[in-house]
Write a protein that holds these residues in place. Structure first.
Motif, short mmCIF file in Angstrom:
data_model
loop_
_atom_site.label_atom_id
_atom_site.label_comp_id
_atom_site.label_asym_id
_atom_site.label_seq_id
_atom_site.Cartn_x
_atom_site.Cartn_y
_atom_site.Cartn_z
N LYS A 58 0.79 -1.29 0.03
CA LYS A 58 -0.08 0.06 -0.06
C LYS A 58 0.71 1.23 0.04
N ILE A 59 1.92 1.18 0.91
CA ILE A 59 2.77 2.34 0.86
C ILE A 59 3.39 2.65 -0.44
N GLU A 62 1.12 4.07 -2.79
CA GLU A 62 0.88 5.52 -2.65
C GLU A 62 2.03 6.54 -3.04
N ARG A 63 3.28 5.75 -2.82
CA ARG A 63 4.51 6.60 -3.38
C ARG A 63 4.52 6.70 -4.97
N ALA A 65 2.01 6.50 -6.77
CA ALA A 65 0.73 7.58 -7.39
C ALA A 65 1.33 8.62 -7.10
N LYS A 66 1.94 9.10 -6.14
CA LYS A 66 2.46 10.40 -5.66
C LYS A 66 3.45 10.82 -6.89
#
Length: 417
Positions: A58-59, A62-63, A65-66
């Protein structure tokens, strides 16, 4: 009749059997309970591990996607305008000339290094406010960057024979200003800006330049002058300018321009468009050599086989201050050169270097090296482990004959076009 009546009527042996049976059942139940508990603990640990993996994934997502969002935002942002600083007016303002043509009076960000904001620096302007937002590295042709020799040449003065006087002059002109500039300050003179090595082919001009680069810790930038000759107008002059800019950035540095006559021949009244482009390149070279800007710790060495056709403007003091002739070696010089090239050779006892130096009158250092190589090849051809006098005789004949062939080819080329 109930269980208690059965127990009362049972014998001792039957009671013992029943107790043992019950104990086995209890042990079996306990074992199954332990297995179930272990299985449950394993499943709990597996779930906890899966939970950690899912959280890490998940992390990561998220990175990613960022990063993708920032990349999208970067592509959505308007392009910056390239410009060159022309004049610094005060602490807040300066004039720049944009790549599109017009000049602007602009402000600049306080977060930029003011030492980099000097006339001639390339900068990026915000398309809306035209404020300077970034200082860009100087633009250089890939060919210019490739001219810098990263590792030191492996040539030393000990490997150059017959040029003792020339070595002393080169040391005085190039090495001393880089190693001991205080000597020139004490005397009160400026060090020579550059030297021109001239003489027949194969006499050691390039070897001298490589030896200087080896002896000093300066960056060695080697270029053949014909590389300045380009197809499009202004390209050659730009390359010359960028070579000197590279030398300033890498100072202390030595620029070695081989075959200088390729761009520095005398200018004639009648010329083609190609000749005019070469002349533009020459004028840029003259401007750089003239030192309109202080070059700092930069030594310049030029080499040519045809000093007679060089443009007089290039030869005046202030550009090339010293002219060093590198002639064909004399008898003593030939002995030194032959000793250098035969140092590692397995020679026959009768092989006489003095006799060989007499037989090689008129040959250059490169020719003498070729003689030694050919003599070794004659010995190898006959499967011998020693080089004899006869091998050297044959090698001299072969090298001299090849030189006559070259002269014949040149004459034939002139006669038959």
């Amino acid at each position: 009749m109930n269980d208690f009546d059965d127990l009362e009527n049972s014998s001792k042996e039957e009671l013992i059997e029943k107790v043992e049976s019950l104990q086995e059942e209890i042990d079996y139940i306990r074992e199954e309970k332990s297995k179930a508990k272990s299985n449950l603990m394993w499943k709990v640990r597996k779930l906890e591990k899966d939970k950690v993996l899912i959280e890490n994934e998940k992390i990561r997502l998220e990175r990613e996607a960022k990063s993708l969002r920032s990349e999208v935002e970067r592509f959505r942002s308007p392009p910056l305008v390239l410009a060159t600083i022309t004049e610094v007016l005060d602490e807040n303002r300066m004039t720049v000339k944009s790549s599109t043509g017009p000049s602007f009076l602009v402000n600049y960000s306080k977060f930029l290094d003011e030492k980099l904001l000097v006339p001639g620096s390339r900068v990026a302007l915000n398309q809306q406010t035209f404020g300077i937002v970034e200082v860009l590295p100087s633009e250089k042709d890939a060919n210019v960057s490739g001219m810098e020799i990263e590792s030191k040449p492996d040539v030393t003065y000990e490997q150059i024979g017959g040029l003792d006087e020339q070595i002393i002059e080169v040391k005085e002109t190039v090495e001393l200003p880089l190693k001991e500039p205080e000597l020139f300050e004490k005397i009160g003179i400026d060090p020579p800006k550059g030297i021109l090595l001239y003489g027949p082919p194969g006499t050691g001009k390039t070897l001298l330049a490589k030896a200087v680069a080896n002896e000093t810790n300066a960056t060695f930038i080697k270029i053949v002058a014909s590389e300045f000759v380009k197809k499009y107008i202004g390209e050659g002059a730009r390359l010359v300018r960028e070579v000197f800019e590279l030398a300033k950035e890498k100072a202390p540095a030595i620029i070695f321009i081989d075959e200088l006559d390729a761009v520095a021949a005398k200018r004639l009244k009648s010329s083609t468009s190609g000749d005019r482009e070469v002349q533009r390149t020459l004028m840029q070279l003259l401007a750089e050599l003239d030192g309109f800007e202080s070059r700092g710790d930069i030594g310049i060495i030029g080499a040519t086989n045809r000093p007679d056709i060089l443009d007089p403007a290039l030869l005046r003091p202030g550009r090339f201050d010293r002219f060093i002739e590198v002639p064909l070696p004399n008898e003593e010089g030939r002995k030194e050169i032959l000793k250098i090239h035969t140092k590692r050779m397995a020679l026959d006892e009768e092989a006489d270097i003095d006799l060989l130096s007499d037989l090689t009158d008129g040959l250059s250092g490169a020719d003498l090296k070729a003689v030694c190589t050919e003599a070794g090849m004659f010995a190898i051809r006959e499967k011998r482990d020693r080089v004899t006098v006869a091998d050297f005789m044959d090698a001299v004949d072969k090298v001299v004959d090849s030189e006559h062939d070259e002269e014949f080819k040149k004459e034939a080329g002139v006669m038959f076009g």
